[in-house]
Design an enzyme around this catalytic site. Structure first.
Site, PDB file in Angstrom:
ATOM      1  CG  HIS A 197       8.163  -9.407   0.535  1.00 32.15           C
ATOM      2  ND1 HIS A 197       8.026  -8.394   0.470  1.00 32.15           N
ATOM      3  CD2 HIS A 197       8.233  -8.245   2.038  1.00 32.15           C
ATOM      4  CE1 HIS A 197       7.725  -7.096   0.482  1.00 32.15           C
ATOM      5  NE2 HIS A 197       8.397  -7.770   1.668  1.00 32.15           N
ATOM      6  CG  HIS A 242       4.296  -2.446   4.169  1.00 24.58           C
ATOM      7  ND1 HIS A 242       4.132  -1.416   4.085  1.00 24.58           N
ATOM      8  CD2 HIS A 242       5.172  -2.632   4.409  1.00 24.58           C
ATOM      9  CE1 HIS A 242       5.195  -0.697   3.579  1.00 24.58           C
ATOM     10  NE2 HIS A 242       6.075  -1.858   4.251  1.00 24.58           N
TER      11      HIS A 242
END
Length: 281
Positions: free
Chosen positions: A22, A64
């Site tokens: 991730h 992100h």
């Protein structure tokens, strides 16, 4: 590039669980940096996960948040900044400061740990790996650029040879696109039907409780909280013919839950530790 598959779970009837890093090995290195992804490959991750946003001058970068404030020493929205602006920022020192270590001197820092990462550079890293490393790319919405994100993404994947049909029926694409936006996945599928889609879910809505997904999407992406509350969902999704990729699985108890439920992949900040727990190390 040679093909490498996850080691098999030794218990009867169990399939291999793919371990996806991730934002790279983001527990050990600053998220979305080249250093984090190199570390993930070294740690044996089967796939790398990244988020992509479009800059003001049309570059896809791995960031992100909508704004750069949290993960850099700058301020502002990614969509309002050009790549040259992002290139002047430090995207790594916050990680060292967060762990109590002294922030590195700008003149002596490792650029792979501090520089903004473009999706193009990450694709090059994957292409240069000495084994098969998959890539899970999440499109972030809403954004002022809307469908231009998917258009640019498909263009880039086409250039790297990932947008066409799989060379063999038994060999899946090494790249997939993930999103909480069904519309985003539809855009990608319309432009490049051979790229698998993952429908991310933060909550399990009534329309999806029986395992159904948006048309053309073959992989469910529930958050780990969904599995804690609705462990039966994995079986329902499998019965509907879908794979299940779960995010973000860091706690050892959650890893065990995913193993027991038979999920197909876990997305984690700790790929090495999770692989060891699953007996894949």
């Amino acid at each position: 590039m040679t093909s490498a598959h996850p080691a098999q779970d030794g218990r009867p009837g169990r399939h291999a669980i793919s371990v996806i890093a991730h934002r790279g090995a983001s527990e050990d290195a600053p998220e979305h940096t080249l250093a984090a992804y190199r570390r993930a490959i070294e740690d044996g991750a089967d796939a790398l996960e990244c988020d992509v946003r479009l800059t003001a001058d049309g570059h896809l970068v791995c960031v992100h948040d909508r704004r750069v404030n949290r993960t850099s020493n700058g301020r502002g929205s990614v969509s309002a900044l050009e790549l040259a602006d992002l290139a002047t920022l430090d995207f790594g020192s916050w990680k060292d400061e967060g762990t109590g270590h002294e922030a590195p001197d700008r003149q002596h820092e490792d650029p792979e740990r501090t520089s903004v990462l473009t999706l193009e550079r990450l694709l090059e890293l994957v292409a240069d790996a000495d084994r098969r490393v998959e890539l899970a790319i999440e499109t972030k919405h809403p954004t002022r650029w809307a469908g231009q994100v998917e258009e640019r993404l498909v263009e880039l994947l086409t250039r790297f040879g990932y947008a066409g049909p799989a060379p063999r029926a038994d060999r899946t694409s090494p790249v997939r696109v993930m999103s909480f936006s069904a519309r985003s996945l539809h855009r990608v599928r319309a432009a490049a039907p051979g790229i698998p889609g993952v429908y991310l879910m933060q909550f399990l809505t009534p329309r999806h409780r029986d395992g159904r997904l948006p048309p053309g999407v073959g992989i469910a992406g529930p958050g780990i909280r969904i599995l804690r509350a609705h462990p039966e969902y994995v079986e329902k999704a499998h019965r509907a013919g879908h794979r299940v990729h779960v995010w973000t699985v860091n706690d050892s108890a959650d890893v065990e839950l995913c193993r027991e439920l038979g999920v197909d992949a876990v997305i984690t900040n700790r790929p090495k530790q999770v692989r060891n727990q699953l007996g894949l190390g």
